[in-house]
Scaffold this active site. Structure first.
Site, PDB file in Angstrom:
ATOM      1  N   THR A  98       0.752  -1.193   0.200  1.00 20.58           N
ATOM      2  CA  THR A  98      -0.039   0.096  -0.051  1.00 20.58           C
ATOM      3  C   THR A  98       0.966   1.300   0.236  1.00 20.58           C
ATOM      4  O   THR A  98       0.708   2.268  -0.902  1.00 20.58           O
ATOM      5  CB  THR A  98      -0.898  -0.013   1.227  1.00 20.58           C
ATOM      6  OG1 THR A  98      -1.774  -1.143   1.032  1.00 20.58           O
ATOM      7  CG2 THR A  98      -1.817   1.176   1.172  1.00 20.58           C
ATOM      8  N   SER A 119       4.895  -6.428  -1.984  1.00 20.71           N
ATOM      9  CA  SER A 119       4.432  -6.700  -0.802  1.00 20.71           C
ATOM     10  C   SER A 119       5.256  -7.984  -0.019  1.00 20.71           C
ATOM     11  O   SER A 119       4.933  -9.094  -0.789  1.00 20.71           O
ATOM     12  CB  SER A 119       3.061  -6.796  -0.515  1.00 20.71           C
ATOM     13  OG  SER A 119       2.713  -6.981   0.691  1.00 20.71           O
ATOM     14  N   HIS A 136       4.564 -10.008   2.463  1.00 21.76           N
ATOM     15  CA  HIS A 136       3.551 -11.051   3.073  1.00 21.76           C
ATOM     16  C   HIS A 136       2.972 -11.705   1.737  1.00 21.76           C
ATOM     17  O   HIS A 136       2.206 -12.944   2.039  1.00 21.76           O
ATOM     18  CB  HIS A 136       2.661 -10.705   3.887  1.00 21.76           C
ATOM     19  CG  HIS A 136       1.727  -9.719   3.391  1.00 21.76           C
ATOM     20  ND1 HIS A 136       0.249 -10.294   3.226  1.00 21.76           N
ATOM     21  CD2 HIS A 136       1.478  -8.376   2.985  1.00 21.76           C
ATOM     22  CE1 HIS A 136      -0.589  -9.340   2.921  1.00 21.76           C
ATOM     23  NE2 HIS A 136       0.116  -8.151   2.910  1.00 21.76           N
ATOM     24  N   CYS A 142      -9.904  -7.792   0.716  1.00 20.23           N
ATOM     25  CA  CYS A 142     -10.041  -6.504   0.947  1.00 20.23           C
ATOM     26  C   CYS A 142     -11.846  -6.227   0.814  1.00 20.23           C
ATOM     27  O   CYS A 142     -12.500  -5.332   1.454  1.00 20.23           O
ATOM     28  CB  CYS A 142      -9.464  -5.340   0.152  1.00 20.23           C
ATOM     29  SG  CYS A 142      -7.681  -5.297   0.570  1.00 20.23           S
TER      30      CYS A 142
HETATM   31  N1  PLP Z   1      -1.830  -4.432  -4.200  1.00 23.28           N
HETATM   32  C1  PLP Z   1      -2.357  -5.682  -4.628  1.00 23.28           C
HETATM   33  C2  PLP Z   1      -2.651  -6.249  -5.830  1.00 23.28           C
HETATM   34  C3  PLP Z   1      -2.599  -6.488  -3.343  1.00 23.28           C
HETATM   35  O1  PLP Z   1      -3.161  -7.694  -3.513  1.00 23.28           O
HETATM   36  C4  PLP Z   1      -2.298  -6.017  -1.993  1.00 23.28           C
HETATM   37  C5  PLP Z   1      -2.901  -6.702  -0.654  1.00 23.28           C
HETATM   38  O2  PLP Z   1      -4.003  -7.354  -0.811  1.00 23.28           O
HETATM   39  C6  PLP Z   1      -1.847  -4.755  -1.965  1.00 23.28           C
HETATM   40  C7  PLP Z   1      -1.542  -4.126  -3.149  1.00 23.28           C
HETATM   41  C8  PLP Z   1      -1.499  -4.219  -0.764  1.00 23.28           C
HETATM   42  O3  PLP Z   1      -0.388  -4.772   0.031  1.00 23.28           O
HETATM   43  P1  PLP Z   1      -0.060  -4.398   1.611  1.00 23.28           P
HETATM   44  O4  PLP Z   1      -1.003  -5.566   2.211  1.00 23.28           O
HETATM   45  O5  PLP Z   1       1.451  -5.124   1.895  1.00 23.28           O
HETATM   46  O6  PLP Z   1      -0.141  -3.411   1.956  1.00 23.28           O
END
Ligand code: PLP
Length: 382
Positions: A70, A198, A200, A321
């Site tokens: 994010t 990211s 995780h 989400c």
């Molecule tokens: N972008 C995508 C395509 C994702 O799937 C996610 C996580 O669900 C994110 C961004 C956000 O990553 P983070 O959880 O490390 O903030």
């Protein structure tokens, strides 16, 4: 537990956990403290940078650590708006993650930006001719398009899209959160300027990520402070998480050629054999090898999830989400599914830690749950 929701998050790679522990214990020194120990901490940060660079096909110096995907997405967009303050138009797609869409929506509603959101066809594919057509010379600051979709796994020809942006002198950002560690990437051979990852999502820890910043492209940091990350992202580094992400990247790179799609393909063909009227969303598109988004008519994904969870099986009803919210997935809606059809869709996302025996247990449970739900719903529909 049979965990098949690896696009939401992944279990930590055991070697990553082991590598992290000393940095949470005796090796706790602040990397900016100037001591000899601090130098070795900085060495560990640089080693992770090299491991990530190998996974992404770029230079270690092009990696800037962030608190996750994010922040990396937000930083890329922020940087672009600072580089081209007079350009007030940004192109993205309707199927991006909220980390991109919400920030762009905020720019639109509070800062007077015009946002073009490209649609997709029924297989989830992007039309590059439309992309080229929507560019406004000297007005478009940024094109932000994801490499792989979190809900369907559909992969876009991002190198070609970035080429189009470069022809018009437009900055190009890609959310590669769902591509990194799943498909081979050579960012250095593309015209992609920024890219978000990211930890995780590829068996690293949560709360850590990185932004790829092409070394030939200007950059404006989002966070200002103590000068860390060569003034590109201030704040004391999350050393243990960075080390864990680096080790996870190393293992993901080593396993890139492992055939994870065999589990996915086995799941889809077996499910079709048992429940012939299923459809696979994005089937005719290029997909990440680990993701299956299936529609099982006459069911509801939330109900299926509960029935599967009773058997210790974790899958998803779409993007993590959006789970829990009643509105249908915008990704599936963009592919032409009605809200009823979208509610019948289940996302199963595999990792290299899953086995065929687990998939067999899922298939049995899913077949039984489908039968049960159809028995409940069909009399109601008549
Ligand atoms: N972008 C995508 C395509 C994702 O799937 C996610 C996580 O669900 C994110 C961004 C956000 O990553 P983070 O959880 O490390 O903030």
């Amino acid at each position: 537990m049979i965990y098949l929701d690896n696009n939401a998050t992944t279990p930590l790679e055991p070697n990553a956990l082991e590598a992290m522990l000393p940095w949470l214990n005796e090796r706790f020194v602040n990397p900016s403290s100037g001591s000899r120990e601090a130098r070795s901490v900085r060495g560990a940060l640089d080693q992770s940078r090299e491991q990530l660079a190998r996974l992404l096909g770029c230079e270690p110096g092009e990696i800037v650590y962030t608190s996750g995907g994010t922040e990396a997405d937000n930083t890329a967009i922020f940087s672009a708006t600072e580089i081209y303050p007079a350009r007030r138009h940004i192109i993205t797609s309707v199927t991006e993650h909220d980390a991109v869409l919400k920030y762009l929506g905020w720019l639109e509603s509070t800062r007077g930006y015009e946002i073009t959101r490209l649609g997709v066809d029924e297989s989830g594919d992007l039309d590059l001719h439309e992309l080229a057509h929507r560019i406004r010379p000297n007005e478009t600051a940024l094109i932000s398009l994801m490499w792989a979709n979190n809900e369907t796994g559909v992969v876009w020809p991002i190198a070609d899209a970035a080429e189009i942006a470069a022809q018009h002198d437009i900055l190009f950002h890609s959310d590669i959160v769902q591509a990194a560690g799943k498909i081979p990437l050579q960012l250095g051979e593309t015209k992609v300027h920024y890219a978000a990852i990211s930890g995780h999502k590829f068996h690293g820890p949560k709360g850590i990520g990185a932004l790829y910043v092409n070394r030939h492209v200007p950059f404006h940091p989002l966070l200002h402070g103590g000068g860390q990350e060569r003034d590109r992202r201030a704040g004391t580094e999350n050393v243990a998480a960075i080390v864990g992400m680096g080790v996870a990247a190393e293992h993901a790179w080593q396993h890139l050629s492992a055939p994870t799609h065999t589990l996915r393909d086995y799941f889809e063909s077996e499910l079709r054999r048992r429940i012939p009227d299923i459809t696979v969303n994005g089937l005719s598109a290029t997909r990440t090898p680990n993701t299956s988004n299936v529609r099982i008519p006459g069911t509801q994904a939330e109900g299926l999830m509960i029935l599967l969870e009773q058997k210790g099986i974790h899958v998803s009803a779409g993007s993590a989400c959006h789970t829990g919210a009643l509105h249908p997935s915008p990704v599936l809606a963009a592919m032409g599914l009605s809200s009823e059809q979208a509610r019948e869709c289940l996302r199963v996302s595999f990792s290299r830690f899953n086995t065929q025996a687990e998939v067999d247990i899922l298939l049995d449970a899913l077949e039984a749950a489908t039968r049960k739900m159809r028995q409940i719903f069909q009399p109601l529909e008549k």
